[in-house]
Motif scaffolding. Sequence first.
Motif, PDB file in Angstrom:
ATOM      1  N   SER A  10       9.688   5.960 -13.022  1.00 24.23           N
ATOM      2  CA  SER A  10      10.455   6.607 -11.955  1.00 24.23           C
ATOM      3  C   SER A  10      10.163   6.006 -10.587  1.00 24.23           C
ATOM      4  O   SER A  10      11.023   6.017  -9.723  1.00 24.23           O
ATOM      5  CB  SER A  10      10.207   8.119 -11.942  1.00 24.23           C
ATOM      6  N   ILE A  11       8.958   5.466 -10.375  1.00 26.85           N
ATOM      7  CA  ILE A  11       8.667   4.893  -9.063  1.00 26.85           C
ATOM      8  C   ILE A  11       9.117   3.445  -8.944  1.00 26.85           C
ATOM      9  O   ILE A  11       9.248   2.932  -7.842  1.00 26.85           O
ATOM     10  CB  ILE A  11       7.171   4.985  -8.693  1.00 26.85           C
ATOM     11  N   ALA A  12       9.370   2.794 -10.085  1.00 25.51           N
ATOM     12  CA  ALA A  12       9.747   1.375 -10.055  1.00 25.51           C
ATOM     13  C   ALA A  12      10.953   1.129  -9.153  1.00 25.51           C
ATOM     14  O   ALA A  12      11.007   0.125  -8.456  1.00 25.51           O
ATOM     15  CB  ALA A  12      10.010   0.870 -11.467  1.00 25.51           C
ATOM     16  N   GLY A  13      11.893   2.047  -9.136  1.00 27.33           N
ATOM     17  CA  GLY A  13      13.079   1.876  -8.303  1.00 27.33           C
ATOM     18  C   GLY A  13      13.125   2.795  -7.101  1.00 27.33           C
ATOM     19  O   GLY A  13      14.159   2.900  -6.450  1.00 27.33           O
ATOM     20  N   ILE A  18       8.317   2.115  -2.505  1.00 27.36           N
ATOM     21  CA  ILE A  18       8.191   0.681  -2.210  1.00 27.36           C
ATOM     22  C   ILE A  18       7.993   0.465  -0.715  1.00 27.36           C
ATOM     23  O   ILE A  18       7.119  -0.307  -0.300  1.00 27.36           O
ATOM     24  CB  ILE A  18       9.426  -0.081  -2.734  1.00 27.36           C
ATOM     25  N   ARG A  19       8.762   1.163   0.102  1.00 30.02           N
ATOM     26  CA  ARG A  19       8.642   1.058   1.559  1.00 30.02           C
ATOM     27  C   ARG A  19       7.250   1.513   2.022  1.00 30.02           C
ATOM     28  O   ARG A  19       6.619   0.879   2.870  1.00 30.02           O
ATOM     29  CB  ARG A  19       9.741   1.871   2.241  1.00 30.02           C
ATOM     30  N   PHE A  20       6.779   2.638   1.451  1.00 30.49           N
ATOM     31  CA  PHE A  20       5.461   3.150   1.818  1.00 30.49           C
ATOM     32  C   PHE A  20       4.376   2.126   1.480  1.00 30.49           C
ATOM     33  O   PHE A  20       3.466   1.893   2.280  1.00 30.49           O
ATOM     34  CB  PHE A  20       5.174   4.472   1.116  1.00 30.49           C
ATOM     35  N   MET A  21       4.467   1.505   0.320  1.00 31.77           N
ATOM     36  CA  MET A  21       3.455   0.518  -0.057  1.00 31.77           C
ATOM     37  C   MET A  21       3.507  -0.695   0.871  1.00 31.77           C
ATOM     38  O   MET A  21       2.469  -1.263   1.212  1.00 31.77           O
ATOM     39  CB  MET A  21       3.630   0.104  -1.522  1.00 31.77           C
ATOM     40  N   GLN A  22       4.689  -1.074   1.318  1.00 29.37           N
ATOM     41  CA  GLN A  22       4.807  -2.181   2.276  1.00 29.37           C
ATOM     42  C   GLN A  22       4.130  -1.819   3.591  1.00 29.37           C
ATOM     43  O   GLN A  22       3.396  -2.620   4.169  1.00 29.37           O
ATOM     44  CB  GLN A  22       6.274  -2.540   2.510  1.00 29.37           C
ATOM     45  N   VAL A  23       4.379  -0.604   4.067  1.00 24.94           N
ATOM     46  CA  VAL A  23       3.751  -0.136   5.302  1.00 24.94           C
ATOM     47  C   VAL A  23       2.239  -0.086   5.133  1.00 24.94           C
ATOM     48  O   VAL A  23       1.488  -0.511   6.010  1.00 24.94           O
ATOM     49  CB  VAL A  23       4.314   1.244   5.728  1.00 24.94           C
ATOM     50  N   ALA A  24       1.786   0.406   3.991  1.00 26.98           N
ATOM     51  CA  ALA A  24       0.343   0.518   3.739  1.00 26.98           C
ATOM     52  C   ALA A  24      -0.329  -0.851   3.707  1.00 26.98           C
ATOM     53  O   ALA A  24      -1.497  -0.984   4.083  1.00 26.98           O
ATOM     54  CB  ALA A  24       0.088   1.256   2.425  1.00 26.98           C
ATOM     55  N   ARG A  25       0.385  -1.860   3.292  1.00 29.28           N
ATOM     56  CA  ARG A  25      -0.182  -3.217   3.289  1.00 29.28           C
ATOM     57  C   ARG A  25      -0.233  -3.794   4.710  1.00 29.28           C
ATOM     58  O   ARG A  25      -1.082  -4.624   5.013  1.00 29.28           O
ATOM     59  CB  ARG A  25       0.641  -4.129   2.390  1.00 29.28           C
ATOM     60  N   GLU A  26       0.665  -3.356   5.587  1.00 29.42           N
ATOM     61  CA  GLU A  26       0.765  -3.915   6.928  1.00 29.42           C
ATOM     62  C   GLU A  26      -0.006  -3.130   7.982  1.00 29.42           C
ATOM     63  O   GLU A  26      -0.480  -3.715   8.961  1.00 29.42           O
ATOM     64  CB  GLU A  26       2.240  -4.005   7.337  1.00 29.42           C
ATOM     65  N   LEU A  34      -5.906   4.682   2.557  1.00 32.95           N
ATOM     66  CA  LEU A  34      -5.352   4.744   1.213  1.00 32.95           C
ATOM     67  C   LEU A  34      -6.265   4.053   0.195  1.00 32.95           C
ATOM     68  O   LEU A  34      -6.484   4.579  -0.898  1.00 32.95           O
ATOM     69  CB  LEU A  34      -3.955   4.117   1.202  1.00 32.95           C
ATOM     70  N   VAL A  35      -6.814   2.913   0.547  1.00 30.44           N
ATOM     71  CA  VAL A  35      -7.753   2.230  -0.353  1.00 30.44           C
ATOM     72  C   VAL A  35      -8.974   3.109  -0.610  1.00 30.44           C
ATOM     73  O   VAL A  35      -9.440   3.230  -1.750  1.00 30.44           O
ATOM     74  CB  VAL A  35      -8.169   0.847   0.205  1.00 30.44           C
ATOM     75  N   MET A  36      -9.485   3.767   0.425  1.00 32.79           N
ATOM     76  CA  MET A  36     -10.624   4.660   0.249  1.00 32.79           C
ATOM     77  C   MET A  36     -10.288   5.790  -0.716  1.00 32.79           C
ATOM     78  O   MET A  36     -11.054   6.090  -1.634  1.00 32.79           O
ATOM     79  CB  MET A  36     -11.059   5.225   1.611  1.00 32.79           C
ATOM     80  N   VAL A  37      -9.122   6.389  -0.544  1.00 40.22           N
ATOM     81  CA  VAL A  37      -8.714   7.500  -1.409  1.00 40.22           C
ATOM     82  C   VAL A  37      -8.488   7.012  -2.843  1.00 40.22           C
ATOM     83  O   VAL A  37      -8.977   7.611  -3.804  1.00 40.22           O
ATOM     84  CB  VAL A  37      -7.446   8.190  -0.858  1.00 40.22           C
ATOM     85  N   LEU A  38      -7.763   5.921  -2.996  1.00 41.83           N
ATOM     86  CA  LEU A  38      -7.427   5.427  -4.324  1.00 41.83           C
ATOM     87  C   LEU A  38      -8.626   4.861  -5.075  1.00 41.83           C
ATOM     88  O   LEU A  38      -8.582   4.725  -6.298  1.00 41.83           O
ATOM     89  CB  LEU A  38      -6.312   4.380  -4.233  1.00 41.83           C
ATOM     90  N   ARG A  67       6.640  13.232  -1.468  1.00 40.81           N
ATOM     91  CA  ARG A  67       6.884  12.821  -2.857  1.00 40.81           C
ATOM     92  C   ARG A  67       6.105  11.553  -3.189  1.00 40.81           C
ATOM     93  O   ARG A  67       5.511  11.439  -4.263  1.00 40.81           O
ATOM     94  CB  ARG A  67       8.378  12.610  -3.108  1.00 40.81           C
ATOM     95  N   VAL A  68       6.068  10.599  -2.265  1.00 45.42           N
ATOM     96  CA  VAL A  68       5.321   9.359  -2.478  1.00 45.42           C
ATOM     97  C   VAL A  68       3.854   9.664  -2.773  1.00 45.42           C
ATOM     98  O   VAL A  68       3.261   9.101  -3.693  1.00 45.42           O
ATOM     99  CB  VAL A  68       5.458   8.428  -1.250  1.00 45.42           C
ATOM    100  N   PHE A  69       3.288  10.580  -2.014  1.00 45.52           N
ATOM    101  CA  PHE A  69       1.883  10.931  -2.227  1.00 45.52           C
ATOM    102  C   PHE A  69       1.663  11.620  -3.577  1.00 45.52           C
ATOM    103  O   PHE A  69       0.627  11.428  -4.204  1.00 45.52           O
ATOM    104  CB  PHE A  69       1.353  11.794  -1.086  1.00 45.52           C
TER     105      PHE A  69
END
Length: 87
Positions: A10-13, A18-26, A34-38, A67-69
């Motif tokens: 369900s998250i693949a699309g 996807i946008r959140f992960m891009q922001v989290a990388r930048e 997020l890295v600490m939590v994960l 929802r992303v969280f």
Amino acid sequence: MSAGKKITDSIAGDEDFIRFMQVAREDREIHQRLVMVLSQDDFNRQSLLNTWISDLELQKAPEELRRVFTYLLDGEVAAAALNLLQG
């Protein structure tokens, strides 16, 4: 099909995820938090995420962000997200 497989499918699309992960990388602050939590074990990761989700609800954050969280509560999704952030 396992519940984890259904969630990862369900998250693949999901453009919001996807946008959140891009922001989290930048964004360094989001990335570090997020890295600490994960990086936590399942119980602590879920506890921290549930607190974060509750805070988002109190702040009236958009449903899409909350929802992303919730996706990250799943161990497989969290591991894949952590791998992406550390890769």
